[in-house]
Design a protein around this motif. Structure first.
Motif, PDB file in Angstrom:
ATOM      1  N   ARG A 179       0.870  -1.226   0.179  1.00 31.01           N
ATOM      2  CA  ARG A 179      -0.056   0.123   0.014  1.00 31.01           C
ATOM      3  C   ARG A 179       1.027   1.426   0.069  1.00 31.01           C
ATOM      4  O   ARG A 179       0.466   2.468  -0.280  1.00 31.01           O
ATOM      5  N   VAL A 180       1.992   1.420   0.490  1.00 32.20           N
ATOM      6  CA  VAL A 180       2.728   2.438   0.568  1.00 32.20           C
ATOM      7  C   VAL A 180       4.138   2.365  -0.473  1.00 32.20           C
ATOM      8  O   VAL A 180       4.568   1.102  -0.330  1.00 32.20           O
ATOM      9  N   SER A 181       4.626   3.322  -0.916  1.00 33.83           N
ATOM     10  CA  SER A 181       5.964   3.332  -1.464  1.00 33.83           C
ATOM     11  C   SER A 181       6.682   4.281  -0.819  1.00 33.83           C
ATOM     12  O   SER A 181       6.098   5.623  -0.313  1.00 33.83           O
ATOM     13  N   GLY A 182       7.976   4.268  -0.773  1.00 35.18           N
ATOM     14  CA  GLY A 182       8.759   5.065   0.069  1.00 35.18           C
ATOM     15  C   GLY A 182       9.753   6.085  -0.602  1.00 35.18           C
ATOM     16  O   GLY A 182      10.432   5.864  -1.831  1.00 35.18           O
ATOM     17  N   THR A 183      10.057   7.534  -0.196  1.00 37.90           N
ATOM     18  CA  THR A 183      10.945   8.185  -0.687  1.00 37.90           C
ATOM     19  C   THR A 183      11.514   8.921   0.347  1.00 37.90           C
ATOM     20  O   THR A 183      11.172   9.019   1.554  1.00 37.90           O
ATOM     21  N   VAL A 184      12.836   9.247   0.203  1.00 37.13           N
ATOM     22  CA  VAL A 184      13.549  10.222   0.908  1.00 37.13           C
ATOM     23  C   VAL A 184      13.724  11.484   0.662  1.00 37.13           C
ATOM     24  O   VAL A 184      13.963  11.895  -0.408  1.00 37.13           O
ATOM     25  N   GLY A 185      13.004  12.292   1.533  1.00 35.31           N
ATOM     26  CA  GLY A 185      13.199  13.788   1.304  1.00 35.31           C
ATOM     27  C   GLY A 185      13.971  14.472   2.018  1.00 35.31           C
ATOM     28  O   GLY A 185      14.621  14.158   2.999  1.00 35.31           O
ATOM     29  N   TYR A 186      14.943  15.388   0.990  1.00 30.89           N
ATOM     30  CA  TYR A 186      16.113  16.010   1.667  1.00 30.89           C
ATOM     31  C   TYR A 186      15.971  17.548   2.031  1.00 30.89           C
ATOM     32  O   TYR A 186      15.292  18.254   0.955  1.00 30.89           O
ATOM     33  N   MET A 187      16.574  17.997   2.839  1.00 29.18           N
ATOM     34  CA  MET A 187      16.382  19.462   3.393  1.00 29.18           C
ATOM     35  C   MET A 187      17.565  20.148   3.807  1.00 29.18           C
ATOM     36  O   MET A 187      18.444  19.333   4.384  1.00 29.18           O
ATOM     37  N   ALA A 188      17.862  21.599   3.758  1.00 28.83           N
ATOM     38  CA  ALA A 188      18.965  22.118   4.105  1.00 28.83           C
ATOM     39  C   ALA A 188      18.609  23.503   4.824  1.00 28.83           C
ATOM     40  O   ALA A 188      17.564  23.791   4.410  1.00 28.83           O
ATOM     41  N   GLY A 189      19.149  23.839   5.914  1.00 27.74           N
ATOM     42  CA  GLY A 189      18.810  25.117   6.469  1.00 27.74           C
ATOM     43  C   GLY A 189      20.079  25.935   7.008  1.00 27.74           C
ATOM     44  O   GLY A 189      21.026  25.323   7.160  1.00 27.74           O
ATOM     45  N   PHE A 190      19.876  27.186   6.981  1.00 32.49           N
ATOM     46  CA  PHE A 190      20.923  28.207   7.369  1.00 32.49           C
ATOM     47  C   PHE A 190      20.353  29.235   8.369  1.00 32.49           C
ATOM     48  O   PHE A 190      19.272  29.583   8.274  1.00 32.49           O
ATOM     49  N   PRO A 199      14.346  18.150  -3.085  1.00 29.51           N
ATOM     50  CA  PRO A 199      14.872  16.873  -3.492  1.00 29.51           C
ATOM     51  C   PRO A 199      14.175  15.709  -3.095  1.00 29.51           C
ATOM     52  O   PRO A 199      14.249  15.616  -1.652  1.00 29.51           O
ATOM     53  N   GLU A 200      14.026  14.514  -3.792  1.00 32.03           N
ATOM     54  CA  GLU A 200      13.536  13.360  -3.272  1.00 32.03           C
ATOM     55  C   GLU A 200      14.259  12.091  -4.014  1.00 32.03           C
ATOM     56  O   GLU A 200      14.517  12.248  -5.220  1.00 32.03           O
ATOM     57  N   ILE A 201      14.596  11.234  -3.318  1.00 31.07           N
ATOM     58  CA  ILE A 201      15.060  10.074  -3.934  1.00 31.07           C
ATOM     59  C   ILE A 201      14.235   8.839  -3.479  1.00 31.07           C
ATOM     60  O   ILE A 201      13.893   8.576  -2.409  1.00 31.07           O
ATOM     61  N   SER A 202      13.588   7.887  -4.448  1.00 28.56           N
ATOM     62  CA  SER A 202      12.936   6.960  -4.118  1.00 28.56           C
ATOM     63  C   SER A 202      13.709   5.807  -3.301  1.00 28.56           C
ATOM     64  O   SER A 202      15.103   5.619  -3.682  1.00 28.56           O
ATOM     65  N   LEU A 203      13.008   5.243  -2.474  1.00 29.28           N
ATOM     66  CA  LEU A 203      13.817   4.190  -1.686  1.00 29.28           C
ATOM     67  C   LEU A 203      14.374   3.089  -2.484  1.00 29.28           C
ATOM     68  O   LEU A 203      15.265   2.397  -2.253  1.00 29.28           O
ATOM     69  N   ASP A 204      13.314   2.724  -3.623  1.00 28.32           N
ATOM     70  CA  ASP A 204      13.831   1.701  -4.586  1.00 28.32           C
ATOM     71  C   ASP A 204      15.198   2.193  -5.136  1.00 28.32           C
ATOM     72  O   ASP A 204      15.972   1.099  -5.405  1.00 28.32           O
ATOM     73  N   ASP A 205      15.583   3.183  -5.344  1.00 29.68           N
ATOM     74  CA  ASP A 205      17.103   3.892  -5.701  1.00 29.68           C
ATOM     75  C   ASP A 205      18.022   4.006  -4.592  1.00 29.68           C
ATOM     76  O   ASP A 205      19.135   4.340  -4.890  1.00 29.68           O
ATOM     77  N   HIS A 206      17.617   3.844  -3.323  1.00 26.50           N
ATOM     78  CA  HIS A 206      18.545   3.989  -2.098  1.00 26.50           C
ATOM     79  C   HIS A 206      18.562   2.807  -1.417  1.00 26.50           C
ATOM     80  O   HIS A 206      18.083   2.996  -0.220  1.00 26.50           O
ATOM     81  N   ALA A 207      18.989   1.705  -1.871  1.00 27.77           N
ATOM     82  CA  ALA A 207      18.758   0.472  -1.002  1.00 27.77           C
ATOM     83  C   ALA A 207      19.465   0.547   0.392  1.00 27.77           C
ATOM     84  O   ALA A 207      19.083  -0.049   1.236  1.00 27.77           O
ATOM     85  N   THR A 208      20.565   1.160   0.508  1.00 32.22           N
ATOM     86  CA  THR A 208      21.292   1.055   1.690  1.00 32.22           C
ATOM     87  C   THR A 208      20.769   2.314   2.601  1.00 32.22           C
ATOM     88  O   THR A 208      21.460   2.481   3.560  1.00 32.22           O
ATOM     89  N   TYR A 209      19.464   3.012   2.387  1.00 37.36           N
ATOM     90  CA  TYR A 209      19.149   3.942   3.206  1.00 37.36           C
ATOM     91  C   TYR A 209      18.800   3.658   4.854  1.00 37.36           C
ATOM     92  O   TYR A 209      18.180   2.726   4.807  1.00 37.36           O
ATOM     93  N   THR A 210      19.296   4.415   5.652  1.00 35.23           N
ATOM     94  CA  THR A 210      18.881   4.117   6.912  1.00 35.23           C
ATOM     95  C   THR A 210      18.545   5.708   7.625  1.00 35.23           C
ATOM     96  O   THR A 210      19.414   6.644   7.068  1.00 35.23           O
ATOM     97  N   PRO A 211      17.874   5.707   8.784  1.00 36.24           N
ATOM     98  CA  PRO A 211      17.655   7.047   9.209  1.00 36.24           C
ATOM     99  C   PRO A 211      18.725   7.857   9.586  1.00 36.24           C
ATOM    100  O   PRO A 211      18.928   9.126   9.636  1.00 36.24           O
ATOM    101  N   ASP A 212      19.905   7.160   9.857  1.00 36.46           N
ATOM    102  CA  ASP A 212      21.230   7.756  10.180  1.00 36.46           C
ATOM    103  C   ASP A 212      22.210   7.982   9.119  1.00 36.46           C
ATOM    104  O   ASP A 212      23.297   8.450   9.016  1.00 36.46           O
ATOM    105  N   SER A 213      21.880   7.557   7.787  1.00 38.59           N
ATOM    106  CA  SER A 213      22.729   7.861   6.689  1.00 38.59           C
ATOM    107  C   SER A 213      23.240   9.182   6.612  1.00 38.59           C
ATOM    108  O   SER A 213      22.502   9.915   6.974  1.00 38.59           O
ATOM    109  N   ASP A 214      24.398   9.375   5.934  1.00 35.23           N
ATOM    110  CA  ASP A 214      24.911  10.761   5.656  1.00 35.23           C
ATOM    111  C   ASP A 214      24.170  11.377   4.802  1.00 35.23           C
ATOM    112  O   ASP A 214      23.085  10.826   4.014  1.00 35.23           O
ATOM    113  N   GLY A 241      14.498  12.745   5.815  1.00 40.29           N
ATOM    114  CA  GLY A 241      13.476  12.126   6.445  1.00 40.29           C
ATOM    115  C   GLY A 241      12.604  11.190   5.560  1.00 40.29           C
ATOM    116  O   GLY A 241      12.802  11.143   4.039  1.00 40.29           O
ATOM    117  N   LEU A 242      11.969  10.191   6.024  1.00 40.36           N
ATOM    118  CA  LEU A 242      11.129   9.228   5.149  1.00 40.36           C
ATOM    119  C   LEU A 242       9.918   9.739   4.991  1.00 40.36           C
ATOM    120  O   LEU A 242       9.029  10.116   5.781  1.00 40.36           O
TER     121      LEU A 242
END
Ligand code: FAD
Length: 461
Positions: free
Chosen positions: A295-306, A354-369, A402-403
């Motif tokens: 039912r769900v598919s995942g992406t990783v969303g990226y953000m930067a702040g200053f 920027p978002e990357i599909s989890l399918d393209d980021h098999a090694t993703y963990t919440p602690d990934s760089d 974040g996911l």
């Protein structure tokens, strides 16, 4: 030449400004024995805390909230913190696929989350800063305008206030806007578009404006959770560092394997954002586990702040990048807010997209760089749109990811699992999930009160 090597190190650790504001001295409190309760809520993000809040407030049930990590460390602690109630799918699209009545009822319901947020804040006494303002969205094509003005027309027909809209007198499609929308926008100089969008990018020639806000959602729920623990000492318990691994459902009872113990309950509400690393065993009907996985598919969303020393007004602006809405390029967004900094008052500006599909980021963990190429993308491609006053190549104080879980319908799932109603859901981030999560918590409480609600686009299929 871009000098990221000096300003952005080879390795960027993910660092969220929201998590940094949370308490660091909380002792772990894992589940330490088998227990029996009325309602188990799994996941202590905004969805789980809002669900616990409204179930405790509106029913007499005992509630156990189970979190595998700590409160607010999921998407709720890694988002842009924007408060908004639009769906990631155009309202007109929802009307086409689900019918006018259900689509408008759903939009009205999520718009009502502003009041529910007020209730949570007022009753809990949460002090987390909440900024409210009018947020803006930048558009540049006739397709953008037609879709959003059709949404506005549908909102009006459904008795909902439409957002305001301006179109630049320089827009080359000005004469092509269908006359049925004339009352829904006004024509302004391009300078007004620039001012509203805070951009010098003159591709953007139309703006949609509506109620918005921003907050540190993780800090807010940490404070609401503390309130629940003190207000409902006799029937609420929160445990963290306790992963839910297995859920067994029969006709009347759910048994949850959590950490090293078992919880017996009458209902279990999944507020896990949608990612499944637990097993669901339905002992009295068709398989649920596999269905949920699909039912769900995942992406990783990226953000930067200053952070800047000057205090600037809070605001949130998004900018469409696809010529045709629904195409692949994600929109980009900026939120800005007053921010405590060791030296005193300052402003935090957050840029995302920027978002990357989890399918393209098999090694993703919440602690990934944080990937260096993504910070370059943010600085090269997005910064010039959202903040052209900021020089290229400057270091970012924060960079985090974040996911996001997308449901098939791109609408949050709220309600009973049709294959076994002991299991319930309030999940599916779908890009904009903070306010819908609060509405979801309220809707779950109403269902647990035995209210018979009209069929809705939120009903799990
Ligand atoms: C980069 C980014 C930007 C975003 N920006 C915005 C925005 O500006 N506005 C907006 O409205 N939304 C935004 N969102 C989406 C929003 O943050 C989410 O929709 C919302 O926070 C989801 O809350 P949640 O409680 O459903 O999920 P989460 O906050 O992820 O909470 C789920 C919790 O469940 C726990 N959990 C999962 N599985 C188990 C298990 N088996 N056992 C025990 N615990 C478990 C997790 O540890 C987690 O703490 C953004 C998301 C991202 C990633």
């Amino acid at each position: 030449m871009i000098i990221y090597c000096r300003l952005v190190p080879d390795r960027i650790r993910s660092r969220s400004p929201w998590i940094e504001q949370l308490a660091t001295n909380e002792a772990p409190r894992p589940l330490d024995a088998d227990v029996t309760t009325d309602v188990v809520v799994v996941g202590a993000g905004i969805a789980g805390v809002a669900t616990a809040f409204f179930v405790l407030r509106n029913t007499a049930n005992r509630v156990l909230l189970i979190e595998r990590d700590r409160v607010g460390r999921g998407a709720t602690g890694h988002n842009a913190g924007q408060l908004t109630t639009y769906f990631e799918r155009p309202l007109s699209d929802l009307v086409d696929s689900c019918g006018f009545d259900q689509a408008i009822a759903a939009q009205r319901a999520v718009d009502g989350a502003w009041d529910l947020l007020d209730v949570m804040v007022a009753e809990s006494g949460a002090q987390a800063r909440i900024d409210r303002f009018v947020g803006h969205m930048g558009m540049f094509s006739l397709n953008h305008l037609q879709i959003h003005l059709r949404n506005s027309l549908l909102r009006e027909r459904g008795g909902l206030r439409p957002p305001s809209c301006v179109v630049s007198e320089d827009a080359d499609f000005l004469d092509e806007i269908p006359t049925e929308y004339s009352a829904l926008y006004s024509v302004v100089p391009q300078s007004r578009v620039r001012e509203l969008l805070g951009t010098t990018d003159d591709r953007y020639c139309a703006v949609l404006s509506d109620d918005g806000g921003c907050t540190n959602g993780a800090l807010l729920i940490e404070q609401v959770l503390r309130f629940l623990q003190s207000r409902y000492q006799d029937r609420f318990r929160f445990v963290d560092h306790t992963p839910v691994r297995r859920i067994e459902l029969d006709a009347k009872t759910a048994v949850i394997h959590a950490g090293e113990h078992r919880v017996t309950t009458s209902r279990v509400v999944m507020c896990t954002n949608g990612f499944v690393d637990h097993v669901v065993k339905n002992l009295v009907g068709s398989d649920i586990g596999a269905q949920m996985h699909h039912r769900v598919s995942g992406t990783v969303g990226y953000m930067a702040g200053f952070v800047e020393d000057a205090v600037r007004d809070a605001g949130a602006i998004s900018y469409i990048r696809n010529a045709i809405i629904g195409q692949a390029t994600p929109y980009v967004y900026v939120t800005r807010r007053p921010f405590g900094w060791p030296q005193g008052a300052a402003t935090l500006t957050c840029i995302g997209g920027p978002e990357i599909s989890l399918d393209d980021h098999a090694t993703y963990t919440p602690d990934s760089d944080f990937p260096v190429e993504v910070i370059k993308e943010i600085d090269n491609d997005i910064r010039p749109i959202v903040d052209s006053t900021r020089a290229k190549g400057l270091a970012y104080d924060y960079a985090w990811h974040g996911l996001m879980a997308y449901t098939e319908s791109r609408v949050r799932l709220i309600g009973f699992e049709p294959r076994n109603p002991l299991l319930m859901y309030n999940l599916g981030c779908n890009g904009v999930g903070f306010m819908p999560s609060i509405y979801g918590g309220y809707r779950i409480a109403r269902l647990l009160c035995g209210e018979s609600l009209e069929p809705s686009i939120f009903d799990p299929p």
